[in-house]
Design an enzyme around this catalytic site. Sequence first.
Site, PDB file in Angstrom:
ATOM      1  N   TRP A 126       0.853  -1.181   0.000  1.00 66.38           N
ATOM      2  CA  TRP A 126       0.000   0.000   0.000  1.00 66.38           C
ATOM      3  C   TRP A 126       0.889   1.231   0.000  1.00 66.38           C
ATOM      4  CZ3 TRP A 126      -4.893  -0.594  -1.184  1.00 66.38           C
ATOM      5  CH2 TRP A 126      -5.755   0.509  -1.124  1.00 66.38           C
ATOM      6  N   ASP A 176       0.177  11.957  -0.548  1.00 64.33           N
ATOM      7  CA  ASP A 176      -0.844  12.940  -0.206  1.00 64.33           C
ATOM      8  C   ASP A 176      -2.141  12.256   0.225  1.00 64.33           C
ATOM      9  OD1 ASP A 176      -1.918  11.987  -2.585  1.00 64.33           O
ATOM     10  OD2 ASP A 176      -1.736  13.880  -3.674  1.00 64.33           O
ATOM     11  N   GLU A 179      -2.965   9.279  -1.825  1.00 66.41           N
ATOM     12  CA  GLU A 179      -1.953   8.220  -1.858  1.00 66.41           C
ATOM     13  C   GLU A 179      -1.171   8.265  -3.163  1.00 66.41           C
ATOM     14  OE1 GLU A 179      -4.571   4.971  -0.754  1.00 66.41           O
ATOM     15  OE2 GLU A 179      -4.308   5.479   1.348  1.00 66.41           O
ATOM     16  N   GLU A 335     -18.020   7.024  -3.129  1.00 63.68           N
ATOM     17  CA  GLU A 335     -16.753   7.740  -3.089  1.00 63.68           C
ATOM     18  C   GLU A 335     -16.724   8.803  -4.178  1.00 63.68           C
ATOM     19  OE1 GLU A 335     -12.300   6.290  -2.487  1.00 63.68           O
ATOM     20  OE2 GLU A 335     -13.018   5.774  -4.494  1.00 63.68           O
TER      21      GLU A 335
END
Length: 395
Positions: A126, A176, A179, A335
């Site tokens: 990740w 940020d 990501e 989202e």
Amino acid sequence: MIDKSKQGPTVMRNGDPAVRSIVQAGIRLILEQQTPGGAYPASPSFSAYAGYCWFRDGSYIADAMSAAGHIESAERFFDWCSNALTSRTGRIRRIVAESLAGRPVAGDQMLPTRFTLDGAEGSDDWWDFQLDGYGTWLWALAEHSARHDRPLARWAEAIDLTVDYLSVSWQRPCYDWWEESAQHVHVSTLGCIASGLASIAQSGLIEESLSERAASTAHQIRRRVQDEGVQDAHLTKWLGTDTVDASLVSLIAPMNFLSPHGPLSAGTIAVIEEQLTVDNGVHRYLADTYYGGGQWPLLSCFLGLAHAASGNRTRAHELLEWAASTAGANDELPEQVDHHLLDTDHLQPWNERWGSSASPLLWSHAMFIRLAIALGLPYDTADLTPAPTAKESAK
């Protein structure tokens, strides 16, 4: 520039019961999804989000629940954050010591941005090194304490660790909010850190030397942003550029990094409206290709909060209405939506890899709740007890 010639979705009036229904649905969803240990899963149905809790998302969710009067929910999340930090005390102390000695550890040894719901670290790759969430949790904690006159003693050790961690790390490039762009120092990240440190320092509820260290670091960050993170009277996406990012409006409200009535806030709102907003839906940034560069309901809510704080409540209502128009079945907010895509070629590959956009997204619901409360919109707080799970119903 974005083509603003197309018309967006039909919006509803925010006095409509549908808006209140979305607020209630969001509160109920968050209460239902929160784990006994306090974690808020980012989205219960999206594969990459379901088993994880982010400090960033979770802190904004906790702030919304606190603002809605759900003190116990917010504090269980703060307990979860505290446990994630204090269980890594040795690691954090080593990071701080190495940084002070001029030997900062590698990014993959820093604290992650997300944890599993039980507070462990994920085993999959990740984009983990992000600092903003740790500032945001301090900010949300301080806001909650001030809002409900709650003491901070129960989280004292975690606060101490976080202040030390951020004080030695804030100048480092990291991923940020989205990501991405790990090679830069991002203004939204700096603002979140400074807001958290300043808010916790101003609480008057932490040890004096710790408060002074937090306040001093927040002041240094403000000077850095002013010197390198401002162009043409607006904040910039990262230090040394003139591009912008919609996350910047969070620094006006609710984060209070900028005075909402100052010229820098006005300039930042204006450039986000001009470059990133179409028919009240807000894009992340102009070069965005994620999900084809869609529009994010939570960003319209952040922009609405900035407008509300600066006195333009009419505009804030319009942005809330647009966010409400994106709700799907069961008043679930996604989202993002595929209105006015910035790069249509990237939508199909994204859908093939991930499926449709994450929905419901708890962070989207949190920001909708937060903006509705900021605008003083009524909602019924009765009967918001979470519905029993299938396992509980079977007992």
